[in-house]
Design a protein around this motif. Structure first.
Motif, PDB file in Angstrom:
ATOM      1  N   SER A 182     120.416   2.545  28.886  1.00 42.00           N
ATOM      2  CA  SER A 182     121.122   1.416  29.489  1.00 42.00           C
ATOM      3  C   SER A 182     122.063   0.770  28.485  1.00 42.00           C
ATOM      4  O   SER A 182     123.195   0.386  28.812  1.00 42.00           O
ATOM      5  CB  SER A 182     120.122   0.380  30.012  1.00 42.00           C
ATOM      6  N   GLU A 183     121.600   0.652  27.257  1.00 42.77           N
ATOM      7  CA  GLU A 183     122.432   0.050  26.222  1.00 42.77           C
ATOM      8  C   GLU A 183     123.667   0.909  25.945  1.00 42.77           C
ATOM      9  O   GLU A 183     124.779   0.392  25.801  1.00 42.77           O
ATOM     10  CB  GLU A 183     121.626  -0.121  24.931  1.00 42.77           C
ATOM     11  N   THR A 196     114.583  -1.816  22.493  1.00 40.74           N
ATOM     12  CA  THR A 196     115.390  -0.687  22.949  1.00 40.74           C
ATOM     13  C   THR A 196     115.124   0.567  22.120  1.00 40.74           C
ATOM     14  O   THR A 196     115.275   1.691  22.621  1.00 40.74           O
ATOM     15  CB  THR A 196     116.892  -1.021  22.895  1.00 40.74           C
ATOM     16  N   GLU A 247     115.190  -3.583  33.882  1.00 39.58           N
ATOM     17  CA  GLU A 247     115.890  -3.344  32.622  1.00 39.58           C
ATOM     18  C   GLU A 247     117.051  -4.300  32.399  1.00 39.58           C
ATOM     19  O   GLU A 247     117.458  -4.546  31.260  1.00 39.58           O
ATOM     20  CB  GLU A 247     116.399  -1.899  32.544  1.00 39.58           C
ATOM     21  N   TYR A 301     106.779  -2.886  27.398  1.00 41.64           N
ATOM     22  CA  TYR A 301     107.770  -2.895  28.476  1.00 41.64           C
ATOM     23  C   TYR A 301     107.281  -2.150  29.707  1.00 41.64           C
ATOM     24  O   TYR A 301     107.381  -2.649  30.833  1.00 41.64           O
ATOM     25  CB  TYR A 301     109.075  -2.260  27.967  1.00 41.64           C
ATOM     26  N   LEU A 323     115.757   2.077  28.137  1.00 38.42           N
ATOM     27  CA  LEU A 323     116.561   0.929  27.711  1.00 38.42           C
ATOM     28  C   LEU A 323     117.672   1.371  26.769  1.00 38.42           C
ATOM     29  O   LEU A 323     118.775   0.810  26.797  1.00 38.42           O
ATOM     30  CB  LEU A 323     115.679  -0.113  27.020  1.00 38.42           C
ATOM     31  N   ARG A 324     117.375   2.363  25.950  1.00 36.10           N
ATOM     32  CA  ARG A 324     118.417   2.882  25.060  1.00 36.10           C
ATOM     33  C   ARG A 324     119.559   3.471  25.884  1.00 36.10           C
ATOM     34  O   ARG A 324     120.733   3.273  25.570  1.00 36.10           O
ATOM     35  CB  ARG A 324     117.812   3.954  24.143  1.00 36.10           C
ATOM     36  N   ARG A 365     115.320  -7.647  21.012  1.00 32.64           N
ATOM     37  CA  ARG A 365     115.889  -6.668  21.940  1.00 32.64           C
ATOM     38  C   ARG A 365     116.157  -5.344  21.234  1.00 32.64           C
ATOM     39  O   ARG A 365     115.924  -4.272  21.797  1.00 32.64           O
ATOM     40  CB  ARG A 365     117.180  -7.218  22.546  1.00 32.64           C
ATOM     41  N   TYR A 366     116.655  -5.414  20.008  1.00 34.41           N
ATOM     42  CA  TYR A 366     116.925  -4.190  19.253  1.00 34.41           C
ATOM     43  C   TYR A 366     115.638  -3.391  19.059  1.00 34.41           C
ATOM     44  O   TYR A 366     115.619  -2.163  19.242  1.00 34.41           O
ATOM     45  CB  TYR A 366     117.544  -4.555  17.906  1.00 34.41           C
TER      46      TYR A 366
END
Length: 229
Positions: free
Chosen positions: A110-111, A101, A45, A18, A107-108, A97-98
């Motif tokens: 953002s989630e 992240t 992201e 990423y 990204l975590r 995606r999991y």
């Protein structure tokens, strides 16, 4: 074009990582310009979570369209289930995606921000339904958090298994626990109405001020006593 950008982005994320992938790399592989990318995604992201805005809007609309007599806890559980369908319609992408992240702290974050917005939407609906109740706001916030926690517990277990098994059954089981804990009897899955006379009514008389453990003990004792013929 939107789907092409998502596909190109994840191909590069898997190949390069990423952090090593730029927006220029993504648009080059997709065969479009930078302007096209930012028309769909405000930042890199956002391409990782392409459907959350649509799903959040759909869920919010679903809650807004609720009938006035809808059982509120069952309604927010049904709304959360709509989020599940987004994941279940493309298991391979959801698993990718999991995994991504988990590796990228940004990204975590953002989630978690997206999850918080779902929870706030559920709580806003419940606050409206519980207006005027003692501790209505507290109840709404606690139930919304419980719905999200139950949903995510089952969903993440499914994602950790690489999308194996029936995720809808697992999520329904988790949400049924929330409905049984916080909802009314009509909120249980299936909404079955008991047949007249199929349930006993138990009346327990206890002194005022008795501790709750004593009241529970008296109820348990009454229920355990066989009825006289």
């Amino acid at each position: 074009m939107r789907d092409a950008l998502v596909a190109a982005a994840f191909q590069l994320f898997l190949e390069r990582g990423y952090e090593q992938t730029t927006v220029d790399d993504i648009v080059a592989l997709a065969g479009v310009g930078r302007r096209s990318f930012f028309r769909y995604f405000p930042a890199k992201e956002d391409v990782v979570f392409p459907d959350h805005e649509r799903c959040l809007a759909d869920m919010t609309s679903y809650l807004a369209d609720s009938a006035e007599d809808a059982e509120p806890v069952g309604r927010v559980c049904a709304a959360a289930r709509r989020v599940l369908l987004m994941y279940a319609e493309n298991p391979a992408f959801s698993v990718q995606r999991y995994r991504l992240t988990k590796k990228v702290p940004g990204l975590r974050a953002s989630e978690l921000s997206v999850v918080w917005r779902y929870e706030r939407a559920l709580a806003a609906y419940l606050r409206g339904r519980f207006a005027g109740r003692p501790d209505g706001t507290l109840q709404a916030d606690v139930i919304a958090a419980a719905v999200v926690a139950a949903h995510n517990n089952a969903l993440r277990s499914w994602l950790r298994s690489d999308g194996q098994g029936d995720v809808t059954t697992a999520v329904d089981h988790a949400l049924d626990y929330v409905k049984a804990t916080f909802g009314t009897p009509s909120a249980t899955r299936g909404g079955d109405t008991p047949e007249p006379g199929s349930e006993d009514v138990v009346v327990v008389i206890s002194r005022r001020g008795a501790p709750m453990w004593r009241v529970v003990q008296e109820i348990e004792s009454t229920l355990a006593t066989p009825r006289e013929k």
